[in-house]
Design a protein around this motif. Sequence first.
Motif, PDB file in Angstrom:
ATOM      1  N   HIS A 241       1.913  -0.147  13.476  1.00  0.00           N
ATOM      2  CA  HIS A 241       3.168  -0.753  13.948  1.00  0.00           C
ATOM      3  C   HIS A 241       4.012  -1.316  12.807  1.00  0.00           C
ATOM      4  CE1 HIS A 241       1.206  -0.219  17.767  1.00  0.00           C
ATOM      5  NE2 HIS A 241       2.388  -0.364  18.318  1.00  0.00           N
ATOM      6  N   THR A 242       3.702  -0.941  11.577  1.00  0.00           N
ATOM      7  CA  THR A 242       4.446  -1.481  10.440  1.00  0.00           C
ATOM      8  C   THR A 242       5.935  -1.144  10.509  1.00  0.00           C
ATOM      9  OG1 THR A 242       2.470  -1.281   9.085  1.00  0.00           O
ATOM     10  CG2 THR A 242       4.538  -1.520   7.910  1.00  0.00           C
ATOM     11  N   SER A 243       6.246   0.113  10.883  1.00  0.00           N
ATOM     12  CA  SER A 243       7.672   0.501  10.938  1.00  0.00           C
ATOM     13  C   SER A 243       8.425  -0.387  11.920  1.00  0.00           C
ATOM     14  CB  SER A 243       7.829   1.936  11.413  1.00  0.00           C
ATOM     15  OG  SER A 243       7.096   2.791  10.612  1.00  0.00           O
ATOM     16  N   VAL A 244       7.755  -0.692  13.047  1.00  0.00           N
ATOM     17  CA  VAL A 244       8.395  -1.494  14.089  1.00  0.00           C
ATOM     18  C   VAL A 244       8.666  -2.905  13.559  1.00  0.00           C
ATOM     19  CG1 VAL A 244       8.085  -2.411  16.426  1.00  0.00           C
ATOM     20  CG2 VAL A 244       7.154  -0.162  15.843  1.00  0.00           C
ATOM     21  N   VAL A 245       7.673  -3.478  12.894  1.00  0.00           N
ATOM     22  CA  VAL A 245       7.826  -4.852  12.391  1.00  0.00           C
ATOM     23  C   VAL A 245       8.855  -4.887  11.251  1.00  0.00           C
ATOM     24  CG1 VAL A 245       6.624  -6.786  11.292  1.00  0.00           C
ATOM     25  CG2 VAL A 245       5.480  -5.491  13.095  1.00  0.00           C
ATOM     26  N   MET A 246       8.789  -3.915  10.349  1.00  0.00           N
ATOM     27  CA  MET A 246       9.715  -3.922   9.202  1.00  0.00           C
ATOM     28  C   MET A 246      11.157  -3.685   9.649  1.00  0.00           C
ATOM     29  SD  MET A 246       8.030  -4.720   6.509  1.00  0.00           S
ATOM     30  CE  MET A 246       8.838  -4.109   5.046  1.00  0.00           C
ATOM     31  N   GLN A 247      11.319  -2.969  10.754  1.00  0.00           N
ATOM     32  CA  GLN A 247      12.671  -2.766  11.305  1.00  0.00           C
ATOM     33  C   GLN A 247      13.299  -4.116  11.663  1.00  0.00           C
ATOM     34  OE1 GLN A 247      13.916   0.515  11.452  1.00  0.00           O
ATOM     35  NE2 GLN A 247      15.798  -0.686  11.637  1.00  0.00           N
ATOM     36  N   ILE A 251      14.455  -2.952   7.451  1.00  0.00           N
ATOM     37  CA  ILE A 251      13.910  -2.043   6.433  1.00  0.00           C
ATOM     38  C   ILE A 251      13.309  -0.830   7.132  1.00  0.00           C
ATOM     39  CG2 ILE A 251      12.220  -1.750   4.579  1.00  0.00           C
ATOM     40  CD1 ILE A 251      12.519  -4.684   3.956  1.00  0.00           C
ATOM     41  N   ARG A 252      13.807   0.358   6.744  1.00  0.00           N
ATOM     42  CA  ARG A 252      13.268   1.602   7.315  1.00  0.00           C
ATOM     43  C   ARG A 252      12.141   2.079   6.420  1.00  0.00           C
ATOM     44  NH1 ARG A 252      15.568   7.185   7.390  1.00  0.00           N
ATOM     45  NH2 ARG A 252      14.331   8.210   8.991  1.00  0.00           N
ATOM     46  N   MET A 253      10.953   2.215   6.988  1.00  0.00           N
ATOM     47  CA  MET A 253       9.776   2.541   6.182  1.00  0.00           C
ATOM     48  C   MET A 253       9.542   4.049   6.106  1.00  0.00           C
ATOM     49  SD  MET A 253       8.635  -0.302   5.148  1.00  0.00           S
ATOM     50  CE  MET A 253       7.023   0.112   4.488  1.00  0.00           C
ATOM     51  N   PRO A 254       9.020   4.540   4.959  1.00  0.00           N
ATOM     52  CA  PRO A 254       8.668   5.968   4.863  1.00  0.00           C
ATOM     53  C   PRO A 254       7.301   6.220   5.514  1.00  0.00           C
ATOM     54  CG  PRO A 254       8.259   4.852   2.774  1.00  0.00           C
ATOM     55  CD  PRO A 254       8.787   3.812   3.709  1.00  0.00           C
ATOM     56  N   LEU A 255       7.242   6.011   6.822  1.00  0.00           N
ATOM     57  CA  LEU A 255       5.966   6.109   7.544  1.00  0.00           C
ATOM     58  C   LEU A 255       6.149   6.882   8.841  1.00  0.00           C
ATOM     59  CD1 LEU A 255       4.824   2.347   7.521  1.00  0.00           C
ATOM     60  CD2 LEU A 255       3.753   4.200   6.233  1.00  0.00           C
ATOM     61  N   LEU A 256       5.118   7.632   9.215  1.00  0.00           N
ATOM     62  CA  LEU A 256       5.050   8.220  10.553  1.00  0.00           C
ATOM     63  C   LEU A 256       3.758   7.720  11.200  1.00  0.00           C
ATOM     64  CD1 LEU A 256       6.028  11.946   9.783  1.00  0.00           C
ATOM     65  CD2 LEU A 256       7.500  10.146  10.719  1.00  0.00           C
ATOM     66  N   SER A 257       3.810   7.419  12.488  1.00  0.00           N
ATOM     67  CA  SER A 257       2.628   6.903  13.184  1.00  0.00           C
ATOM     68  C   SER A 257       2.067   7.961  14.137  1.00  0.00           C
ATOM     69  CB  SER A 257       2.986   5.630  13.964  1.00  0.00           C
ATOM     70  OG  SER A 257       3.253   4.592  13.054  1.00  0.00           O
ATOM     71  N   PHE A 258       0.782   8.218  13.990  1.00  0.00           N
ATOM     72  CA  PHE A 258       0.095   9.248  14.793  1.00  0.00           C
ATOM     73  C   PHE A 258      -1.179   8.668  15.435  1.00  0.00           C
ATOM     74  CE2 PHE A 258       2.068  11.569  11.282  1.00  0.00           C
ATOM     75  CZ  PHE A 258       2.679  12.636  11.928  1.00  0.00           C
ATOM     76  N   PRO A 259      -1.598   9.217  16.579  1.00  0.00           N
ATOM     77  CA  PRO A 259      -2.928   8.861  17.099  1.00  0.00           C
ATOM     78  C   PRO A 259      -4.020   9.568  16.284  1.00  0.00           C
ATOM     79  CG  PRO A 259      -1.538   9.823  18.836  1.00  0.00           C
ATOM     80  CD  PRO A 259      -0.870  10.104  17.520  1.00  0.00           C
ATOM     81  N   LEU A 260      -5.106   8.848  16.049  1.00  0.00           N
ATOM     82  CA  LEU A 260      -6.303   9.441  15.425  1.00  0.00           C
ATOM     83  C   LEU A 260      -7.475   9.079  16.321  1.00  0.00           C
ATOM     84  CD1 LEU A 260      -7.612  10.866  12.908  1.00  0.00           C
ATOM     85  CD2 LEU A 260      -7.987   8.580  11.982  1.00  0.00           C
ATOM     86  N   GLN A 261      -8.276  10.082  16.667  1.00  0.00           N
ATOM     87  CA  GLN A 261      -9.327   9.852  17.663  1.00  0.00           C
ATOM     88  C   GLN A 261     -10.737   9.921  17.075  1.00  0.00           C
ATOM     89  OE1 GLN A 261      -8.519  11.776  21.637  1.00  0.00           O
ATOM     90  NE2 GLN A 261      -7.314  13.107  20.320  1.00  0.00           N
ATOM     91  N   ALA A 262     -11.641   9.249  17.789  1.00  0.00           N
ATOM     92  CA  ALA A 262     -13.059   9.299  17.428  1.00  0.00           C
ATOM     93  C   ALA A 262     -13.883   9.160  18.697  1.00  0.00           C
ATOM     94  CB  ALA A 262     -13.392   8.183  16.444  1.00  0.00           C
ATOM     95  N   VAL A 361       4.608  -6.140   1.983  1.00  0.00           N
ATOM     96  CA  VAL A 361       4.063  -5.192   2.958  1.00  0.00           C
ATOM     97  C   VAL A 361       2.808  -4.490   2.420  1.00  0.00           C
ATOM     98  CG1 VAL A 361       5.539  -3.213   2.285  1.00  0.00           C
ATOM     99  CG2 VAL A 361       4.681  -3.374   4.618  1.00  0.00           C
ATOM    100  N   ASN A 362       1.846  -4.360   3.314  1.00  0.00           N
ATOM    101  CA  ASN A 362       0.572  -3.682   3.026  1.00  0.00           C
ATOM    102  C   ASN A 362       0.375  -2.682   4.159  1.00  0.00           C
ATOM    103  OD1 ASN A 362      -2.130  -2.925   2.972  1.00  0.00           O
ATOM    104  ND2 ASN A 362      -2.880  -4.948   2.422  1.00  0.00           N
ATOM    105  N   CYS A 363       0.601  -1.382   3.869  1.00  0.00           N
ATOM    106  CA  CYS A 363       0.576  -0.402   4.968  1.00  0.00           C
ATOM    107  C   CYS A 363       0.360   1.001   4.409  1.00  0.00           C
ATOM    108  CB  CYS A 363       1.901  -0.446   5.727  1.00  0.00           C
ATOM    109  SG  CYS A 363       3.277   0.139   4.721  1.00  0.00           S
TER     110      CYS A 363
END
Length: 417
Positions: A241-247, A251-262, A361-363
């Motif tokens: 959720h870093t992009s959401v918080v930084m918005q 600040i627009r972050m160079p990040l994409l958020s994806f699901p990762l499963q286990a 920021v740490n992301c």
Amino acid sequence: MRKYSVFAVAREALRGHTGWEPQWASPEPRKEYDVIIIGAGGHGLGTAYYLAKEHGITNIAVLEKGWLGGGNTGRNTTIIRSNYLYDESAALYNHALKLWDGLSQELNYNVMFSPRGVMMLAHNIHDMQGFKRTIHANRLNGVDNEWLTPEQAKEYCPPLDISRSARYPIVGAALQRKGGTARHDAVAWGYARGASDRGVHIIQNCEVTGIRRNPDGSVAGVETTRGPINAKKVGVVAAGHTSVVMQMADIRMPLLSFPLQAMVSEPVKPIFPCVVMSNTVHAYISQSDKGELVIGAGTDQYQSYSQTGGLHIITHTLDAICELFPMFTRMKMMRSWGGIVDVTPDRSPILAKTPVKGLYVNCGWGTGGFKATPGSAHVFAHTIARDEPHPINAPFTMERFRTGRLIDEAAAAAVAH
Ligand code: FAD
Ligand code: PYC
């Protein structure tokens, strides 16, 4: 706080475990702190711990929208290794690996670090060349990594099928013997306990909804679901959720958020002695101390903030696991879950100051930040306390995506995405 020891365990066993104290306090938020950390995952809690312990800053709040450790910290498959390609990464991940070694003693909390070896399978000539290049680069950086023949790989991990007729033939493997696993919840709990003991406020069920700024643009504090809180320094450690918080700070972050499963299987007696990863077939596996096989997949191919992913991704992973380890074909799977991972264009993290004074920021740890937890927290605390990066995290800026000075670890990330 009372020290955990064999004597404490024996005493409590004799009196029905009635004497254990809560592991961390749950105070009401103050109106103002010196530092606010957004996100009570391992990296955020660790940052607060090192700020208090090494920099003497104890007037800190860690704000968590859910429960402590309920993000990716409590959802990952706990693999720890430092076999990345570039010098910058070797310094960062090896710093973490050294801290893992003494972390249980440091925190007086058993994080169950188990350096049982991480083996990465090569299935074709391309894998082989890539791993050999990494092994050479690692050795130059003092990172242990070695090449195994298929027979040596089988000796290290007997359940592995190395027959030539296998659907995914194994042509060799890279082994980092000092890699392994740790108990992810214990890492969050241990840092939380250590930070709370030093006066840090850990405030759960407190979502940050805005970042407040002074007229000169610098950080003034945050808006939360429990009211506004002032602070001159704010560290964002919110993973997916870093992009959401930084918005919230424009600040627009160079990040994409994806699901990762286990997923985990039913528990069985000890059968799997190490960690095995195969990026080419999108599967990795280890066995937990409870006996469950812990199995993970590559990321889903669409972006999402929902902590579930596509069924076809995990069934593909299970197909691959059954091909690599035919003895597991009849194992039953017990649970599967997902987490939201924050992926940068070069698959390396961002650990840095931002254009907003007082905001850090740490992301960008993507699929692989658990292994880095102690090292990341340690250098991020330095960055916040001194308002300048530690030499280890100095290359991990946001500016690198403008200047082109990338640290491309797409292959070493080792999880398909
Ligand atoms: P998190 O633990 O996610 O903490 C961030 C916290 O921020 C969350 O608790 C969240 O609730 C909170 N938050 C977000 N927005 C707000 C807000 N507005 N206000 C307040 N709080 C907020 N890495 C490895 O090295 N090895 C592995 O084997 C591995 N396996 C993985 C398997 C899976 C299935 C997943 C999902 C990830 C895996 N990872 C692995 C990656 C690793 O889990 C993460 O990189 C790491 O845990 C990130 O830690 P963190 O503390 O930054 O984030
Ligand atoms: O980064 O080693 C890793 C990893 C393993 C599983 C998910 N990430």
